[in-house]
Scaffold this active site. Structure first.
Site, PDB file in Angstrom:
ATOM      1  CD  GLU A  35      -3.273  -0.531  -0.143  1.00  0.00           C
ATOM      2  OE1 GLU A  35      -3.261   0.601  -0.075  1.00  0.00           O
ATOM      3  OE2 GLU A  35      -3.932  -1.384  -0.428  1.00  0.00           O
ATOM      4  CE1 TYR A 118      -6.801   3.586  -0.151  1.00  0.00           C
ATOM      5  CE2 TYR A 118      -4.314   2.929  -0.004  1.00  0.00           C
ATOM      6  CZ  TYR A 118      -5.049   2.469  -0.450  1.00  0.00           C
ATOM      7  OH  TYR A 118      -4.981   1.173  -0.897  1.00  0.00           O
ATOM      8  CG  ASP A 136      -7.814   3.912  -4.978  1.00  0.00           C
ATOM      9  OD1 ASP A 136      -8.741   3.582  -5.194  1.00  0.00           O
ATOM     10  OD2 ASP A 136      -6.860   3.047  -5.532  1.00  0.00           O
TER      11      ASP A 136
END
Length: 308
Positions: A35, A118, A136
């Site tokens: 990520e 996020y 996102d």
């Protein structure tokens, strides 16, 4: 709503890319690394670096035990190398505060250095199966077109977008995880920013943007310049430091090797590439000063090196 869930997750089940961080055996650390690496960086560039990273540091403890400079060195050319420092800091916090295990709740993940809302939501969802609202750029774009009828989402994430994303999230934990992953994939592969492949979209007949006649965006997205910028010079300096096994004197950055009367061993190629940029001395000094300020470089024995 159930129709959208069924169509998009069904499409995902048939067409999803086989990515290693999606493997059930990957683990939360691999998901967290992916990520952070994937922020503003395409999958094709992340894959080889992610694989090498996990081979060298299969656990947070392994990374935390090494100097931060090694994280920066192995970040390679992914760009935005401050992410490597943040990941090293997160690994250290995981070892110190969570016994070496990536925490499994949004709140605990958000408390890690360098982890934003996020990333915390994504790791909680994709690594631990939590029901979290993951938003996102790709998800925002799908929601904007499919539901709001806009060509692009707002330039910055809004509270209204978060409310919309939350309202679309299935109630079931497992279904919500599949939904997040599926919408993200749809945005990455089909509902792209510049040339959406509407013919391949599983919900094209329900798309508000298509129904409205595909109106153009209300603003022109600004691309990020590269050539001639401080970012390019910083990247060239970092390329030298990554290959250096000793502090690099400042004069090597400021003067071509030929002017110095010798060829520096090991760093000659990236150093020559730096000088081919023909950067003004003040730009080079500004870029190097910025690297020191950001903690990506340090001065040691009169030269520049990666942080210890």
């Amino acid at each position: 709503m159930e129709f959208l869930h069924r169509r998009i997750t069904g499409w995902f089940a048939e067409t999803a890319r086989d990515l290693p961080w999606r493997d059930p055996g990957c683990g939360a650390w691999g998901v967290l690394v992916s990520e952070i690496m994937l922020q503003q960086t395409p999958v094709v560039r992340v894959l080889p670096v992610w694989e090498e990273w996990l081979k060298r540091w299969p656990t947070p403890a392994g990374l935390a035990a090494e100097p931060a400079g090694e994280a920066v060195r192995n970040w390679g050319r992914l760009g935005y190398p401050r992410r490597a420092l943040r990941l090293h800091a997160a690994a250290t916090a995981i070892v110190e505060n969570h016994n070496g295990r990536v925490p499994d709740t949004y709140t605990e993940l958000l408390a890690l250095p360098g982890v934003g809302s996020y990333t915390a939501a994504a790791v909680a969802a994709f690594a631990y199966g939590r029901r979290e609202t993951v938003v996102d750029t790709n998800i925002r774009r799908v929601h904007a077109r499919l539901v709001a009828g806009a060509a692009l989402p707002a330039p910055a994430l809004t509270a209204a977008e978060m409310r919309l994303a939350a309202s679309l999230l299935p109630d079931d934990d497992a279904a919500s995880v599949r939904w997040n992953a599926a919408v993200m994939e749809l945005g990455a592969l089909v509902c792209t920013a510049r040339a959406p492949k509407c013919a391949d979209c599983p919900v094209k007949d329900s798309c508000a943007w298509r129904a409205a006649g595909e109106p153009p965006p209300s603003y022109v997205p600004k691309g990020q310049a590269w050539h001639g910028t401080d970012r390019q010079v910083r990247g060239a300096v970092m390329a030298v430091l990554r290959l250096a096994d000793a502090p690099v004197p400042a004069e090597m950055f400021l003067q071509p090797p030929a002017d110095l009367g010798f060829a520096p061993e090991g760093i000659g190629v990236p150093l020559a590439a730096l000088h081919r940029l023909n950067s003004a001395p003040e730009q080079l000094e500004r870029a190097m000063s910025g690297l020191l300020t950001d903690g990506l470089a340090e001065i040691h024995d009169g030269g520049y090196r990666l942080p210890a």
